[in-house]
Scaffold this motif. Structure first.
Motif, PDB file in Angstrom:
ATOM      1  N   LEU A 305       0.822  -1.210   0.000  1.00 53.49           N
ATOM      2  CA  LEU A 305       0.000   0.000   0.000  1.00 53.49           C
ATOM      3  C   LEU A 305       0.860   1.267   0.000  1.00 53.49           C
ATOM      4  N   GLU A 306       2.017   1.222   0.674  1.00 55.95           N
ATOM      5  CA  GLU A 306       2.914   2.378   0.636  1.00 55.95           C
ATOM      6  C   GLU A 306       3.435   2.606  -0.780  1.00 55.95           C
ATOM      7  N   SER A 309       0.654   3.941  -2.923  1.00 57.22           N
ATOM      8  CA  SER A 309       0.435   5.358  -2.615  1.00 57.22           C
ATOM      9  C   SER A 309       1.448   6.233  -3.351  1.00 57.22           C
ATOM     10  N   SER A 353      -8.888  -1.516   2.897  1.00 55.56           N
ATOM     11  CA  SER A 353      -7.786  -0.550   3.003  1.00 55.56           C
ATOM     12  C   SER A 353      -7.407  -0.013   1.623  1.00 55.56           C
ATOM     13  N   LEU A 354      -7.452  -0.887   0.632  1.00 53.40           N
ATOM     14  CA  LEU A 354      -7.170  -0.446  -0.743  1.00 53.40           C
ATOM     15  C   LEU A 354      -8.218   0.558  -1.195  1.00 53.40           C
ATOM     16  N   ASP A 356      -9.923   2.638   0.666  1.00 57.50           N
ATOM     17  CA  ASP A 356      -9.669   3.911   1.357  1.00 57.50           C
ATOM     18  C   ASP A 356      -8.477   4.640   0.740  1.00 57.50           C
ATOM     19  N   LEU A 357      -7.455   3.870   0.345  1.00 60.58           N
ATOM     20  CA  LEU A 357      -6.285   4.490  -0.266  1.00 60.58           C
ATOM     21  C   LEU A 357      -6.650   5.158  -1.589  1.00 60.58           C
TER      22      LEU A 357
END
Length: 541
Positions: A305-306, A309, A353-354, A356-357
Motif C-alpha cells: 500500500l505504501e 500510494s 484498506s485499498l 480507502d487508499l
C-alpha cells in the motif's frame, strides 16, 4: 481485359466464397462498365465482397441476385453522397467508447467448416457444459485455425500451373493409408494415445509421430497444440517427422476485413474503416491517454500500500492520470485458508484498506476506471478457466468508494474504440515449460518470452494446454480465443517483466509489483505500445 483471375483471388481464396458462372460474368460487366483503373480493381472487388458478407441470405455461395442487390445498394449510397461519419464530431469522448467485457458475457461463436462462416452456438452456454460441448470445443479450435491456414498464400490452391511448385498441400491422416515411403504435410493436434505415444489427431483420424531425429521449430509444443508437421509415412504406420511448426498466424487487419461484421465481444461490431478513423483521432487528440497495469498486488505485504500510494502521488504530481488502472491478482501472497474466518476477514480488511487508499486521491478515484482481475489464489479461485470475478461480498467497500470500479472475470477484455485488449492473469510460462513435448536446446531468456508469445498468438488461444493441466469450462472456450488477433494482450505472470510485438499484436507482462522495485507497465492506446516503469524503493518505508 479479363478480371477472372482477380475475382477468384478475392472471392474464392481470400473470402472463401463460391461463385456461380453468371456471378463471375456480372462482376466482369460491372468492372468494365465503370472502367476501374487496374490498380483499383482488387480494392473494388473487396468492397463488394465485404458487402456480400452483410447480406443475411449470403452463405458460401454468392449468386447473381445477391451481387445485383449489393451493387444497387452501393450505387444508391454513392448517389446519396458519403454517409456522415460519427468521428467528425468535434468532441470524441473516450468514456463513450470504453467497454469492460466479462468472459461469461461474451457471445459464443464457432467457425463452421461446412458453411465457411461463423455461427452462433445453438445451445445456451452453461458452466457444467453438455455432452456435445467438449467435442465441439476441439473441433471448433481445429476448424478455426485451419480456415486461415488454408487462406495463407503458401497453402492456397494455385490458380495457375506455374505456382504449383510453391504450393504446400495439407493431407489428412486418413489419406496416408497405403502410401508408405511418401512425404506429406499434416495439420492436427498433438496428443498421446492410451500407451503414452505421441500422436497427431485431425478430424479424420490420428497417426503416431516419431520425433526422435526432429529438432522442434520456434515456439513451445505441448499436448493440445495444433501444428503443421512434415515427414515421411513409414512401414510401421508411423510418421517420421522432419519438421514441426505452429500454424502461420493471421493479422488482425486481415481477419477483421473478413469477419469484421461478427460481434465477437457482444457490445456491437465496428467496421474496419471506423476503427482506422478512431485510431487517427486517438493519435492526434489523446496521445498521452494511458492504461496503468499492475500484477500480483499483494495487499497482505506490508510495503504494497505504501508503494501504491507513491504511484498515485506521482500520477497526481505529474498531472498524469491514467484512464484505467488494471489491477491483477493475486491480491494475497499465499493461499487463503477457506476454513478459517480469520483468513477471509484479513482478506476483506486488505481490500477495504485499498478502497480507502484510492478514495484518498480524488483526482484519480473520480476520473480513472479501476479494473480488478482475480488471480489463482484469490477467492473463490480455482484452476478452471475462465475464472469468476472477485466475490461481491469482498468488494462492497471498493464499489461504494471508487465509482468507476469493475470486477470482471479472468480473462477479461477491454474494447476501446477499435482496440481490443485482453487481460489474462495466469502463471502461463511455468505451465508451458512443465508440459513441453520438445524445445530447442540452448535457449536464452529472450527466446522463452518470444516462444511463449508466438505460441499463444499462433494457437489463437490463451491456454493451448491439455485439459488435465489447464481445465476449461467447455462452453466458454470462446472466451480464451485470440481470433481475430487482439490489439494487445496483457499476460500478467509471476515471470519477469517483458514486452514485445508479434505479427502486430503487442504482448506484455507487468511483472510482480512487490520485489526489489515496485514495477508496473503503462500501455498507450494511441501507439499500441507499452513502457515498463517503477518507483524508487528507497523512498518507501
Amino acid at each position: 481485359m479479363s478480371y477472372k483471375a482477380l475475382i477468384n483471388k478475392v472471392f474464392t481464396r481470400k473470402y472463401q466464397f463460391a461463385l456461380q458462372p453468371n456471378s463471375v460474368e456480372f462482376l466482369e460487366e460491372v468492372l468494365s462498365e465503370h472502367e476501374i483503373a487496374p490498380d483499383q480493381v482488387q480494392d473494388a472487388l473487396e468492397a463488394i465482397a465485404k458487402e456480400c458478407q452483410k447480406q443475411g441470405d449470403c452463405t458460401t455461395i454468392v449468386t447473381r441476385d445477391i451481387l445485383v442487390r449489393v451493387y444497387e445498394l452501393m450505387r444508391e449510397a454513392g448517389e446519396d453522397g458519403p454517409s456522415v461519419n460519427p468521428l467528425d464530431a468535434d468532441l470524441l469522448d473516450p468514456e463513450n467508447h470504453l467497454f469492460i467485457i466479462d468472459a461469461f458475457d461474451m457471445p459464443s461463436w464457432y467457425y463452421s467448416a461446412d458453411r465457411k462462416a461463423f455461427e452462433r452456438t445453438p445451445w445456451k452456454s452453461a458452466v457444467g457444459g453438455t455432452a456435445q460441448s467438449r467435442t465441439q470445443l476441439m473441433r471448433s479450435r481445429h476448424d478455426l485455425i485451419k480456415q486461415f491456414v488454408l487462406r495463407n498464400e503458401n497453402f492456397s490452391p494455385p490458380i495457375s500451373g506455374r505456382d504449383r511448385a510453391s504450393y504446400l498441400k495439407i493431407t489428412s491422416t486418413k489419406n496416408l493409408l497405403g502410401r508408405i515411403g511418401e512425404r506429406f504435410l499434416l495439420f492436427g493436434m498433438l496428443s498421446h494415445d492410451s500407451a503414452g505415444k505421441l500422436c497427431l489427431e485431425d478430424t479424420e483420424g490420428k497417426v503416431m509421430l516419431d520425433i526422435t531425429d526432429t529438432a522442434p521449430s520456434e515456439g513451445f509444443f505441448t499436448e493440445g497444440c495444433f501444428v503443421l508437421v512434415e515427414g515421411d509415412y513409414t512401414a510401421n504406420e508411423s510418421f517420421a517427422v522432419i519438421a514441426i511448426g505452429h500454424p502461420p498466424s493471421e493479422r488482425r487487419a486481415v481477419a477483421r476485413s473478413i469477419f469484421g461484421h461478427i460481434d465477437m465481444l457482444g457490445n456491437g461490431a465496428t467496421t474496419v474503416l471506423e476503427d482506422a478513423s478512431y485510431q487517427e483521432r486517438l493519435e492526434l487528440e489523446y496521445s498521452r491517454l494511458s492504461f496503468l497495469v499492475m500484477s500480483d498486488l499483494w495487499l497482505d505485504h506490508r510495503r504494497t500500500l505504501e508503494g501504491l500510494s507513491k504511484v498515485f502521488e506521482g500520477c497526481v504530481e505529474n498531472d498524469f492520470i491514467p484512464l484505467i488502472f488494471i489491477l491483477c491478482g493475486n491480491f494475497t501472497s499465499g493461499s487463503l485458508d477457506l476454513t478459517s474466518g480469520d483468513g477471509l476477514a484479513k482478506y476483506q480488511d486488505n481490500l477495504d484498506s485499498l478502497a480507502d487508499l484510492i478514495a484518498g486521491f480524488p483526482a484519480i478515484s473520480r476520473n480513472s476506471h479501476f479494473v480488478f482481475v482475480p488471480g489463482p489464489l484469490d477467492p473463490w479461485g480455482s484452476s478452471t478457466l475462465p475464472r469468476r470475478p472477485l466475490p461481491s461480498s469482498f468488494t462492497s467497500r471498493i464499489r461504494s468508494r471508487v465509482p468507476k470500479s469493475h470486477f470482471p472475470s479472468n480473462p477479461a477484455r477491454i474494447k476501446f474504440f477499435g482496440l481490443e485488449v485482453v487481460i489474462f492473469r495466469e502463471d502461463l510460462m511455468a505451465k508451458m515449460l512443465r508440459n513441453l513435448i520438445g524445445v530447442k536446446p540452448d535457449l536464452q531468456g529472450s527466446d522463452l518470452k518470444r516462444f511463449l508469445v508466438q505460441t499463444i498468438v499462433d494457437q489463437c488461444n490463451l491456454s493451448p494446454l491439455p485439459f488435465p493441466v489447464s481445465p476449461i469450462l467447455w462452453d466458454f472456450d470462446h472466451a480464451l480465443r485470440l481470433y481475430p488477433m487482439p490489439s494487445a494482450v496483457i499476460l500478467a505472470d509471476s515471470y519477469e517483466r517483458y514486452d514485445l510485438t508479434y505479427e502486430g499484436c503487442h504482448v506484455f507482462n507487468p511483472g510482480n509489483f512487490v520485489g526489489n522495485e515496485f514495477g508496473f507497465s503503462i500501455y498507450f492506446p494511441a501507439t499500441g505500445r507499452s513502457e515498463a516503469s517503477s518507483i524508487d524503493t528507497e523512498n518507501v518505508e
